[in-house]
Scaffold this active site. Structure first.
Site, PDB file in Angstrom:
ATOM      1  N   LYS A  43       0.840  -1.201   0.000  1.00 43.33           N
ATOM      2  CA  LYS A  43       0.000   0.000   0.000  1.00 43.33           C
ATOM      3  C   LYS A  43       0.880   1.259   0.000  1.00 43.33           C
ATOM      4  O   LYS A  43       2.079   1.184   0.307  1.00 43.33           O
ATOM      5  CB  LYS A  43      -0.915  -0.018   1.228  1.00 43.33           C
ATOM      6  CG  LYS A  43      -0.173  -0.042   2.558  1.00 43.33           C
ATOM      7  CD  LYS A  43      -1.107  -0.443   3.716  1.00 43.33           C
ATOM      8  CE  LYS A  43      -0.354  -0.460   5.027  1.00 43.33           C
ATOM      9  NZ  LYS A  43      -1.142  -1.071   6.113  1.00 43.33           N
ATOM     10  N   ARG A 137     -10.508  -0.687  14.634  1.00 37.84           N
ATOM     11  CA  ARG A 137     -10.256   0.273  13.553  1.00 37.84           C
ATOM     12  C   ARG A 137     -11.170  -0.139  12.405  1.00 37.84           C
ATOM     13  O   ARG A 137     -12.237   0.418  12.241  1.00 37.84           O
ATOM     14  CB  ARG A 137      -8.768   0.229  13.178  1.00 37.84           C
ATOM     15  CG  ARG A 137      -8.364   1.287  12.185  1.00 37.84           C
ATOM     16  CD  ARG A 137      -6.884   1.250  11.876  1.00 37.84           C
ATOM     17  NE  ARG A 137      -6.471   0.032  11.182  1.00 37.84           N
ATOM     18  CZ  ARG A 137      -5.253  -0.166  10.671  1.00 37.84           C
ATOM     19  NH1 ARG A 137      -4.331   0.768  10.783  1.00 37.84           N
ATOM     20  NH2 ARG A 137      -4.951  -1.287  10.046  1.00 37.84           N
ATOM     21  N   TYR A 260      16.581  29.644  10.148  1.00 39.78           N
ATOM     22  CA  TYR A 260      15.350  30.328  10.552  1.00 39.78           C
ATOM     23  C   TYR A 260      15.200  30.401  12.070  1.00 39.78           C
ATOM     24  O   TYR A 260      15.500  29.441  12.773  1.00 39.78           O
ATOM     25  CB  TYR A 260      14.129  29.590   9.986  1.00 39.78           C
ATOM     26  CG  TYR A 260      13.845  29.897   8.538  1.00 39.78           C
ATOM     27  CD1 TYR A 260      13.560  31.199   8.108  1.00 39.78           C
ATOM     28  CD2 TYR A 260      13.848  28.881   7.591  1.00 39.78           C
ATOM     29  CE1 TYR A 260      13.300  31.476   6.784  1.00 39.78           C
ATOM     30  CE2 TYR A 260      13.567  29.146   6.256  1.00 39.78           C
ATOM     31  CZ  TYR A 260      13.294  30.450   5.855  1.00 39.78           C
ATOM     32  OH  TYR A 260      13.024  30.717   4.556  1.00 39.78           O
ATOM     33  N   MET A 320      12.698  24.197   3.992  1.00 39.85           N
ATOM     34  CA  MET A 320      11.969  23.497   2.933  1.00 39.85           C
ATOM     35  C   MET A 320      12.910  22.725   2.011  1.00 39.85           C
ATOM     36  O   MET A 320      12.650  21.570   1.666  1.00 39.85           O
ATOM     37  CB  MET A 320      11.150  24.500   2.115  1.00 39.85           C
ATOM     38  CG  MET A 320      10.231  23.842   1.109  1.00 39.85           C
ATOM     39  SD  MET A 320       9.380  25.041   0.068  1.00 39.85           S
ATOM     40  CE  MET A 320       8.302  25.829   1.234  1.00 39.85           C
TER      41      MET A 320
HETATM   42  C1  LIG Z   1      -0.407  -2.009   6.813  1.00 39.43           C
HETATM   43  C2  LIG Z   1      -0.991  -3.344   7.178  1.00 39.43           C
HETATM   44  C3  LIG Z   1      -0.157  -4.477   7.272  1.00 39.43           C
HETATM   45  C4  LIG Z   1       1.355  -4.394   7.225  1.00 39.43           C
HETATM   46  O1  LIG Z   1       1.819  -3.902   8.458  1.00 39.43           O
HETATM   47  P1  LIG Z   1       3.386  -3.743   8.797  1.00 39.43           P
HETATM   48  O2  LIG Z   1       3.405  -3.330  10.210  1.00 39.43           O
HETATM   49  O3  LIG Z   1       3.912  -2.707   7.879  1.00 39.43           O
HETATM   50  O4  LIG Z   1       4.014  -5.067   8.554  1.00 39.43           O
HETATM   51  C5  LIG Z   1      -0.760  -5.710   7.456  1.00 39.43           C
HETATM   52  N1  LIG Z   1      -2.118  -5.810   7.569  1.00 39.43           N
HETATM   53  C6  LIG Z   1      -2.938  -4.738   7.520  1.00 39.43           C
HETATM   54  C7  LIG Z   1      -4.411  -4.928   7.672  1.00 39.43           C
HETATM   55  C8  LIG Z   1      -2.400  -3.465   7.333  1.00 39.43           C
HETATM   56  O5  LIG Z   1      -3.209  -2.396   7.314  1.00 39.43           O
END
Ligand SMILES: *Cc1c(COP(=O)(O)O)cnc(C)c1O
Length: 385
Positions: A43, A137, A260, A320
């Site tokens: 992802k 979640r 800055y 930046m």
């Molecule tokens: C992002 C995610 C993972 C991977 O998690 P890591 O901690 O990066 O290994 C696995 N399962 C779900 C449902 C996730 O959202």
């Protein structure tokens, strides 16, 4: 004369991504997972490192199942790995049905099950179900899943995968791990499924009770330290290195401030004979995803960079496009003086400054640092399979 192409315009910083290390990390996790299949979570553009490069590498290493967050990411994975099994963690979007069908993307269904069944059932589109076991979640409450199964609605339309997600896997002693594992185990006992999955990267390190049929590592593939169990010993191979060019190096007198806000005052060095400090300004900043919170001030020490394998502190705020680093105490600083800093590069992430150290200095985690890496870098992929 031809116009010099935009994509060859020199960058201020170079990001190098070691695809061979990603493949090795996948093989290592696959071995740890024993009989369980090792999938890959790609992802957010493979945690910022590039779906188009990372997915073919993982496919060649032997990975067959991929997880992404969103339908558009799924399309990119489909193009990079035409025969892969691809799951969409965000679930079912009504306006994405044609995309799921056309690209054979499988939504991970949470509480939108009714909408999905109406849409997907006729065509027998494959899907997964995520069960709620304690993360609170995304996920379907197990009691809802019990009712669904009891209703007979699923008799001829079972999910191809049942998952849940661990909230505290990076803290092995946390009581929620065992509780989620028990809840998930009893759910899959009551409702057997061909494929069951609980572990993210850190979950793999919790041991075989957490592996089920398939594991879903993300961060560990990309070299991040995924569990506090190992302390500083991260067994994964580092994947990225980042270096920025020096734009200038100058001597700054004590009492002057850097950058800055005049946030950091130059103090005489206790190490070098001179009172001046040698401050290099380098070509990367928060617009490149190098977090501003890693900056330094009179109140708080910031993060580190490195030159020739020796660490040097950041001095003043991260701006930046620019960061200042203090080379005064570097043993080779004399070799940079008198203009010889020109075309020299400073390591921001690499062997002397690991990814997790940089994230820690910025008060965040490797996940956020990786997914925030900007698009101004010259990106080089090495050791592809
Ligand atoms: C992002 C995610 C993972 C991977 O998690 P890591 O901690 O990066 O290994 C696995 N399962 C779900 C449902 C996730 O959202």
């Amino acid at each position: 004369m031809n116009n010099p192409p935009l994509d060859q315009a020199p960058a201020g910083a170079r990001l190098t991504i070691d695809l061979g290390a990603i493949a090795d990390n996948w093989r290592q996790l696959d071995a740890m997972a024993g009989a369980a299949e090792c999938a890959a979570v790609v992802k957010a553009d493979a945690y910022g490192l590039g779906i188009e490069q990372v997915v073919p590498t993982l496919w060649k290493a032997g990975c067959r199942t991929f997880f992404v967050a969103l339908p558009g990411e799924g399309i990119r994975v489909r193009k990079a790995a035409p025969e892969a099994i691809i799951y969409i963690l965000a679930g079912y979007f009504a306006d994405a049905l044609d995309i799921y069908r056309h690209y054979a993307l499988r939504p991970v269904i949470n509480m939108e099950f009714d909408a999905w069944v109406k849409a997907g059932r006729n065509d027998r589109l494959a899907y997964a179900v995520q069960l709620e076991t304690g993360m609170n979640r995304l996920g379907m409450p197990i009691s809802d899943y019990d009712k669904l199964q009891a209703s007979g609605l699923l008799d001829d339309y079972q999910p191809s995968l049942l998952i849940s997600h661990l909230a505290c896997a990076d803290t092995p002693g946390h009581a929620l791990n065992a509780l989620q594992q028990q809840r998930f185990s009893s759910a899959v006992e009551n409702h057997p499924c061909n494929c069951t999955s609980l572990a993210n990267s850190a979950g793999i390190f919790l041991g075989s009770d957490y592996h089920y049929d398939l594991v879903r590592p993300g961060i560990a593939l990309y070299g991040g330290a995924c569990t506090s169990a190992l302390g500083a010993d991260n067994p994964m191979r580092p994947v990225i290195s980042l270096a920025a060019r020096i734009l200038q190096l100058k001597a700054v007198a004590p009492g002057e401030t850097i950058g800055y806000g005049g946030a950091e005052t130059v103090r005489p060095s206790p190490h070098s004979g001179s009172n001046e400090r040698f401050v290099a300004t380098i070509a990367a900043g928060y617009a490149d995803g190098y977090l501003r919170s890693a900056g330094s001030s009179d109140q708080r020490r910031g993060g580190c960079a490195a030159w020739r394998g020796t660490r040097i502190p950041i001095i003043g705020r991260v701006s930046m496009d620019l960061i200042s680093v203090d080379l005064t105490d570097h043993p080779d600083v004399a070799q940079l003086q008198d203009g010889r800093w020109y075309d020299e590069w400073i390591e921001l992430i690499g062997p002397a400054v690991p990814l997790d150290d940089v994230a820690g200095a910025a008060g965040t985690i490797s996940y956020e640092l990786l997914t925030g890496l900007g698009n101004r870098y010259q990106r080089t992929y090495i050791n592809g399979l």
